[in-house]
Each structure stands twice: as C-alpha cells, then as structure tokens.
Write a protein that holds these residues in place. Structure first.
Motif, PDB file in Angstrom:
ATOM      1  N   ARG A 160      40.023  40.242  51.096  1.00  0.00           N
ATOM      2  CA  ARG A 160      38.983  41.282  51.158  1.00  0.00           C
ATOM      3  C   ARG A 160      39.508  42.655  50.601  1.00  0.00           C
ATOM      4  N   LEU A 161      40.553  43.166  50.801  1.00  0.00           N
ATOM      5  CA  LEU A 161      41.396  44.148  50.446  1.00  0.00           C
ATOM      6  C   LEU A 161      41.817  44.019  48.896  1.00  0.00           C
ATOM      7  N   ALA A 162      41.954  42.950  48.450  1.00  0.00           N
ATOM      8  CA  ALA A 162      42.377  42.806  47.217  1.00  0.00           C
ATOM      9  C   ALA A 162      40.975  43.002  46.446  1.00  0.00           C
ATOM     10  N   SER A 163      39.945  42.579  46.751  1.00  0.00           N
ATOM     11  CA  SER A 163      38.755  42.548  46.308  1.00  0.00           C
ATOM     12  C   SER A 163      38.067  43.962  46.069  1.00  0.00           C
ATOM     13  N   TYR A 167      40.402  45.719  43.433  1.00  0.00           N
ATOM     14  CA  TYR A 167      39.979  45.425  42.036  1.00  0.00           C
ATOM     15  C   TYR A 167      38.555  45.947  41.706  1.00  0.00           C
ATOM     16  N   SER A 168      37.541  45.999  42.551  1.00  0.00           N
ATOM     17  CA  SER A 168      36.309  46.555  42.169  1.00  0.00           C
ATOM     18  C   SER A 168      36.587  47.844  42.014  1.00  0.00           C
ATOM     19  N   ARG A 169      37.339  48.722  42.728  1.00  0.00           N
ATOM     20  CA  ARG A 169      37.538  50.147  42.313  1.00  0.00           C
ATOM     21  C   ARG A 169      38.232  50.435  41.134  1.00  0.00           C
ATOM     22  N   ALA A 170      39.151  49.503  40.732  1.00  0.00           N
ATOM     23  CA  ALA A 170      39.797  49.638  39.414  1.00  0.00           C
ATOM     24  C   ALA A 170      38.805  49.477  38.413  1.00  0.00           C
ATOM     25  N   GLN A 171      38.134  48.561  38.565  1.00  0.00           N
ATOM     26  CA  GLN A 171      37.166  48.198  37.561  1.00  0.00           C
ATOM     27  C   GLN A 171      35.898  49.248  37.412  1.00  0.00           C
ATOM     28  N   GLN A 172      35.632  50.211  38.494  1.00  0.00           N
ATOM     29  CA  GLN A 172      35.019  51.339  38.510  1.00  0.00           C
ATOM     30  C   GLN A 172      35.704  52.380  37.609  1.00  0.00           C
ATOM     31  N   LEU A 173      36.603  52.500  37.830  1.00  0.00           N
ATOM     32  CA  LEU A 173      37.815  53.454  37.218  1.00  0.00           C
ATOM     33  C   LEU A 173      38.056  53.381  35.697  1.00  0.00           C
ATOM     34  N   ASN A 204      39.119  47.557  31.191  1.00  0.00           N
ATOM     35  CA  ASN A 204      40.345  46.650  31.888  1.00  0.00           C
ATOM     36  C   ASN A 204      39.936  44.960  31.797  1.00  0.00           C
ATOM     37  N   ALA A 205      40.135  44.370  30.816  1.00  0.00           N
ATOM     38  CA  ALA A 205      39.413  43.088  30.648  1.00  0.00           C
ATOM     39  C   ALA A 205      40.199  42.137  31.729  1.00  0.00           C
ATOM     40  N   GLY A 206      41.331  42.572  32.223  1.00  0.00           N
ATOM     41  CA  GLY A 206      42.093  41.577  33.049  1.00  0.00           C
ATOM     42  C   GLY A 206      41.542  41.599  34.714  1.00  0.00           C
ATOM     43  N   LEU A 207      40.669  42.771  35.002  1.00  0.00           N
ATOM     44  CA  LEU A 207      39.998  42.853  36.389  1.00  0.00           C
ATOM     45  C   LEU A 207      38.935  41.817  36.474  1.00  0.00           C
ATOM     46  N   SER A 208      37.990  41.385  35.468  1.00  0.00           N
ATOM     47  CA  SER A 208      37.046  40.477  35.611  1.00  0.00           C
ATOM     48  C   SER A 208      37.223  39.144  36.057  1.00  0.00           C
ATOM     49  N   PRO A 209      38.331  38.602  35.620  1.00  0.00           N
ATOM     50  CA  PRO A 209      38.756  37.062  36.127  1.00  0.00           C
ATOM     51  C   PRO A 209      39.195  37.297  37.519  1.00  0.00           C
ATOM     52  N   ALA A 222      36.392  37.622  39.951  1.00  0.00           N
ATOM     53  CA  ALA A 222      35.783  36.393  39.874  1.00  0.00           C
ATOM     54  C   ALA A 222      36.590  35.503  40.865  1.00  0.00           C
ATOM     55  N   LEU A 223      37.825  35.467  40.570  1.00  0.00           N
ATOM     56  CA  LEU A 223      38.780  34.344  41.562  1.00  0.00           C
ATOM     57  C   LEU A 223      38.643  34.783  42.916  1.00  0.00           C
ATOM     58  N   ILE A 224      38.727  36.073  43.055  1.00  0.00           N
ATOM     59  CA  ILE A 224      38.810  36.447  44.713  1.00  0.00           C
ATOM     60  C   ILE A 224      37.425  36.280  45.289  1.00  0.00           C
ATOM     61  N   SER A 225      36.143  36.359  44.454  1.00  0.00           N
ATOM     62  CA  SER A 225      34.759  36.114  44.890  1.00  0.00           C
ATOM     63  C   SER A 225      34.702  34.670  45.285  1.00  0.00           C
ATOM     64  N   GLN A 226      35.265  33.631  44.278  1.00  0.00           N
ATOM     65  CA  GLN A 226      35.324  32.276  44.857  1.00  0.00           C
ATOM     66  C   GLN A 226      36.192  31.880  46.255  1.00  0.00           C
ATOM     67  N   LEU A 227      37.302  32.600  46.145  1.00  0.00           N
ATOM     68  CA  LEU A 227      37.971  32.651  47.489  1.00  0.00           C
ATOM     69  C   LEU A 227      37.468  33.066  48.550  1.00  0.00           C
ATOM     70  N   LEU A 228      36.784  34.164  48.634  1.00  0.00           N
ATOM     71  CA  LEU A 228      35.958  34.625  49.708  1.00  0.00           C
ATOM     72  C   LEU A 228      34.704  34.091  50.080  1.00  0.00           C
ATOM     73  N   ALA A 229      34.175  33.302  49.393  1.00  0.00           N
ATOM     74  CA  ALA A 229      32.758  32.633  49.687  1.00  0.00           C
ATOM     75  C   ALA A 229      32.938  31.827  50.686  1.00  0.00           C
TER      76      ALA A 229
END
Length: 188
Positions: free
Chosen positions: A145-148, A151-157, A161-166, A169-176
């Motif tokens: 959750r903290l990683a998510s 990563y979300s904050r980094a994407q906002q900033l 950064n194309a490396g953040l979307s994957p 997505a991976l964290i979202s799958q993990l957290l579901a």
C-alpha cells in the motif's frame, strides 16, 4: 473471516488443600467455557449477546486480556472502530508482550488508510513474535500500500515517467486480493 489466535492460560503450579485444588481445576474450565461461549456467539454473528457476555465477564475480571481481546473483536465486527482501537490500544499498554492486539490494531489503522501507523504497529507485532505469520503477511500488504502511494505520487509529479505505470499496475494486481484479506488475529 478474521482469525483469532491468542494465548493460553496456565493454571497455578502450587499444591493446596483438596477443596482449593478442586476450585482451581474447575475455574480454568469455567473460564474456557466463557471464552468458548463468547467465541461461539461471535462465530454465529450474535454480536449483542457476545458483547453482553464479554462485558459481564469483564465486570468481574476487568484486566483479563483474552476477554478484552474478544471484546475488541466484537467491536471490530460491529463497525465500532474507534472503540476497538481504544480496546486494542489499552491491551497493548497493559500487556505489551502480546503481539495479537498489535496486529488487530494495525488492521484497524489500515482500514482507515493510516498505513504508517499500521506499519509501525505491525513491526512491533513481528518484533514480539518473529514467527507470527499473519503479522508478516499484513506487514507485506502495508508495504505494498505504501509503495502504491509512493508510485502514485511520483506519477503525479512526473507524468512522463513511463516506468511508473507498469509498477502501479503490478501493485494494483497485488493489492486487489489483499484489500479483502487483511487478517486480524482471533482468540481461541
């Protein structure tokens, strides 16, 4: 359904007169019956009756950690989150050596998106019992959750950064599945 692993009580280890020895042998059985009854009521979702039984028991033995723990479980199950947090917090203050109340407290913090508090509380649980698998699993979920959040904050900033979307997505799958599976401890 949340698990309720807790601790067992040991009867006194000294010899007394036969009548007192009989009382000591019967008392733990009576306590076990009261714990069993409250657990049965919780399992059958008869929360008002479970709370009444727990409160009755606690009126006579207000410091009993196991019944207080069960009361916290009842409060959690009936969405009395503030009361449950207060109950588990008081147990950790009175019995800081018990990891289960820390675990349940962390689950409640996580349910309120207080992930830093949940992490600190779970870290205490695993320090107290390094073999406490449920606390380790819950701690992993909190780290995800903290990683998510990071990563979300980094994407906002830095939306470029194309490396953040994957990673997101991976964290979202993990957290579901983890969102449904945060596991409080249960008492026997």
């Amino acid at each position: 359904m949340p698990t309720r692993a807790f601790f067992s009580r040991k009867p006194p280890a000294f010899a007394l007169g036969s009548w007192l020895l009989l009382a000591l042998l019967v008392a733990p059985a009576a306590q076990a019956d009261e714990y069993t009854d409250v657990n049965r009521l919780i399992s059958s979702k008869q929360f008002p009756q479970a709370l009444a039984s727990a409160d009755k028991y606690l009126a006579a033995k207000p410091r009993d950690p196991q019944m207080r723990f069960l009361k916290g479980v009842i409060q959690t199950e009936t969405a009395k989150t503030g009361e449950a947090i207060a109950t588990f917090t008081q147990i950790t203050a009175d019995y800081p050596e018990l990891p289960e109340p820390y675990n349940n407290l962390a689950v409640l913090y996580a349910s309120q998106s207080q992930f830093d508090k949940a992490r600190e509380t779970l870290e205490m649980a695993v320090r107290l019992n390094p073999r406490y698998a449920t606390a380790h699993e819950n701690l992993g979920d909190i780290y995800a959750r903290l990683a998510s959040q990071s990563y979300s904050r980094a994407q906002q900033l830095n939306a470029g950064n194309a490396g953040l979307s994957p990673k997101l997505a991976l964290i979202s799958q993990l957290l579901a599945p983890a969102a449904k599976a945060a596991t409080p401890a249960k008492a026997p």
